[in-house]
Design a protein around this motif. Structure first.
Motif, short mmCIF file in Angstrom:
data_model
loop_
_atom_site.label_atom_id
_atom_site.label_comp_id
_atom_site.label_asym_id
_atom_site.label_seq_id
_atom_site.Cartn_x
_atom_site.Cartn_y
_atom_site.Cartn_z
N UNK A 39 0.93 -0.89 -0.14
CA UNK A 39 0.19 -0.41 -0.20
C UNK A 39 1.05 1.63 -0.07
N UNK A 40 0.17 2.82 -0.43
CA UNK A 40 0.88 3.55 -0.37
C UNK A 40 1.07 4.00 0.81
N UNK A 41 2.00 4.37 1.56
CA UNK A 41 1.51 5.20 2.80
C UNK A 41 1.97 6.75 2.61
N UNK A 42 1.67 7.16 3.96
CA UNK A 42 1.85 8.89 4.51
C UNK A 42 2.69 8.48 5.59
N UNK A 43 4.02 9.62 5.46
CA UNK A 43 4.37 9.58 6.53
C UNK A 43 4.17 10.68 6.98
N UNK A 70 -7.74 -0.69 4.91
CA UNK A 70 -7.76 -2.70 4.52
C UNK A 70 -6.45 -3.24 3.76
N UNK A 71 -5.28 -1.97 4.92
CA UNK A 71 -3.68 -2.96 4.96
C UNK A 71 -3.84 -4.10 6.18
N UNK A 72 -4.62 -4.42 6.67
CA UNK A 72 -4.05 -5.24 8.03
C UNK A 72 -5.21 -6.30 7.53
N UNK A 78 -12.80 3.02 9.47
CA UNK A 78 -12.45 3.76 9.33
C UNK A 78 -11.78 3.85 8.08
N UNK A 79 -11.05 4.89 7.81
CA UNK A 79 -10.58 4.84 6.65
C UNK A 79 -9.56 5.04 6.35
N UNK A 80 -8.44 5.24 7.62
CA UNK A 80 -7.22 4.62 7.65
C UNK A 80 -6.55 4.42 8.99
N UNK A 81 -6.01 3.06 8.94
CA UNK A 81 -4.70 2.55 9.94
C UNK A 81 -3.49 3.65 9.95
N UNK A 82 -3.43 3.34 11.94
CA UNK A 82 -1.75 4.32 11.57
C UNK A 82 -0.91 3.18 12.13
N UNK A 83 0.05 3.77 12.16
CA UNK A 83 1.55 3.54 13.17
C UNK A 83 2.16 3.95 13.72
N UNK A 84 1.96 4.65 14.88
CA UNK A 84 3.39 5.32 15.28
C UNK A 84 4.49 5.07 15.98
#
Length: 94
Positions: A39-43, A70-72, A78-84
């Motif tokens: 997937x494309x990611x925003x950072x 849908x990545x995981x 929600x429309x997005x998932x995040x990794x911190x």
């Protein structure tokens, strides 16, 4: 894209004790586990460097990565998932 906020506002100083660096970018993220996905990611992040002496810096980096929900493989509604993430390290200058 990286922007050293201290250098931008105050100008470059080689002996500055603290540097604050903001960054943003786009990336490609991959998981090899089930479900396999690309997937494309925003950072975005905030890197802080602390000069300990002329040859050693301490670093603290807070980073966020945002991908499609849908990545995981799970629909969380929600429309997005995040990794911190938070990284702490040292930089040795040769």
């Amino acid at each position: 894209m990286l922007v050293n906020l201290h250098n931008w506002i105050k100008g470059y100083q080689s002996d500055r004790v603290w540097n604050s660096i903001a960054y943003v970018g786009l990336g490609w993220i991959h998981t090899g586990e089930v479900p396999k996905c690309n997937a494309l990611s925003g950072n975005a992040g905030w890197l802080n460097t602390f000069r300990l002496c002329s040859w050693l810096d301490a670093n603290v980096d807070l980073k966020a990565v945002v991908v499609d929900d849908s990545f995981d493989g799970e629909d969380g509604g929600a429309s997005l998932d995040g990794i911190l993430s938070l990284s702490v390290g040292l930089t040795y200058k040769f």
